[in-house]
Design a protein around this motif. Structure first.
Motif, PDB file in Angstrom:
ATOM      1  N   THR A 181      70.643  53.435  38.545  1.00 38.11           N
ATOM      2  CA  THR A 181      69.606  54.384  38.940  1.00 38.11           C
ATOM      3  C   THR A 181      70.264  55.339  39.942  1.00 38.11           C
ATOM      4  OG1 THR A 181      68.882  53.052  40.817  1.00 38.11           O
ATOM      5  CG2 THR A 181      67.769  52.655  38.693  1.00 38.11           C
ATOM      6  N   TYR A 184      72.594  64.968  42.144  1.00 35.78           N
ATOM      7  CA  TYR A 184      71.742  65.864  41.361  1.00 35.78           C
ATOM      8  C   TYR A 184      72.438  67.202  41.091  1.00 35.78           C
ATOM      9  CZ  TYR A 184      67.643  62.871  41.224  1.00 35.78           C
ATOM     10  OH  TYR A 184      66.773  61.846  40.966  1.00 35.78           O
ATOM     11  N   SER A 238      73.470  62.077  32.614  1.00 30.50           N
ATOM     12  CA  SER A 238      72.421  61.132  32.976  1.00 30.50           C
ATOM     13  C   SER A 238      71.396  61.088  31.855  1.00 30.50           C
ATOM     14  CB  SER A 238      71.758  61.553  34.289  1.00 30.50           C
ATOM     15  OG  SER A 238      71.008  62.733  34.106  1.00 30.50           O
ATOM     16  N   LYS A 246      67.072  59.654  31.053  1.00 34.02           N
ATOM     17  CA  LYS A 246      65.834  59.108  31.612  1.00 34.02           C
ATOM     18  C   LYS A 246      65.327  57.995  30.711  1.00 34.02           C
ATOM     19  CE  LYS A 246      63.037  61.521  34.207  1.00 34.02           C
ATOM     20  NZ  LYS A 246      62.019  62.458  34.648  1.00 34.02           N
ATOM     21  N   ASP A 247      64.848  56.947  31.346  1.00 30.98           N
ATOM     22  CA  ASP A 247      64.184  55.847  30.660  1.00 30.98           C
ATOM     23  C   ASP A 247      62.848  55.680  31.364  1.00 30.98           C
ATOM     24  OD1 ASP A 247      63.642  53.656  29.031  1.00 30.98           O
ATOM     25  OD2 ASP A 247      64.540  52.254  30.467  1.00 30.98           O
ATOM     26  N   GLY A 302      60.217  56.903  33.654  1.00 32.52           N
ATOM     27  CA  GLY A 302      60.262  57.879  34.737  1.00 32.52           C
ATOM     28  C   GLY A 302      61.520  57.800  35.574  1.00 32.52           C
ATOM     29  N   ARG A 303      62.434  56.928  35.194  1.00 33.30           N
ATOM     30  CA  ARG A 303      63.626  56.694  36.008  1.00 33.30           C
ATOM     31  C   ARG A 303      64.869  57.320  35.390  1.00 33.30           C
ATOM     32  NH1 ARG A 303      64.038  50.714  38.469  1.00 33.30           N
ATOM     33  NH2 ARG A 303      62.459  51.383  39.904  1.00 33.30           N
ATOM     34  N   ARG A 304      65.640  58.026  36.205  1.00 32.54           N
ATOM     35  CA  ARG A 304      66.894  58.613  35.745  1.00 32.54           C
ATOM     36  C   ARG A 304      68.013  57.604  35.951  1.00 32.54           C
ATOM     37  NH1 ARG A 304      68.253  63.165  33.880  1.00 32.54           N
ATOM     38  NH2 ARG A 304      66.279  64.121  34.435  1.00 32.54           N
ATOM     39  N   HIS A 305      68.906  57.515  34.969  1.00 33.69           N
ATOM     40  CA  HIS A 305      70.047  56.609  35.023  1.00 33.69           C
ATOM     41  C   HIS A 305      71.341  57.378  34.802  1.00 33.69           C
ATOM     42  CE1 HIS A 305      67.784  52.792  34.797  1.00 33.69           C
ATOM     43  NE2 HIS A 305      66.904  53.543  34.145  1.00 33.69           N
TER      44      HIS A 305
END
Length: 63
Positions: free
Chosen positions: A7, A23, A33, A35-36, A38-41
């Motif tokens: 994350t 970022y 990166s 997203k899965d 609401g989380r960015r990986h």
């Protein structure tokens, strides 16, 4: 167990880059990166590749 993705918070801890710097690298396309939900990986390989690129840039400037 070896992590294959992080994350943003974990990537900050693993790399010592600031959140805003990660970022910036994502926006510029230097760091991949996904997203899965609401989380960015960030994949571990992508983070390692960024460090290698930054290191190569530093060694290219030091003469």
């Amino acid at each position: 167990m070896v992590k294959i993705s992080y994350t943003i918070t974990e990537a900050v801890e693993a790399s010592s880059f600031s959140r805003s710097r990660l970022y910036e690298h994502i926006r510029s396309g230097r760091l991949k990166s996904f997203k899965d939900g609401g989380r960015r990986h960030i994949t571990a390989e992508s983070l390692h590749q960024l460090v290698r690129e930054l290191e190569a840039g530093e060694s290219g400037r030091a003469a």
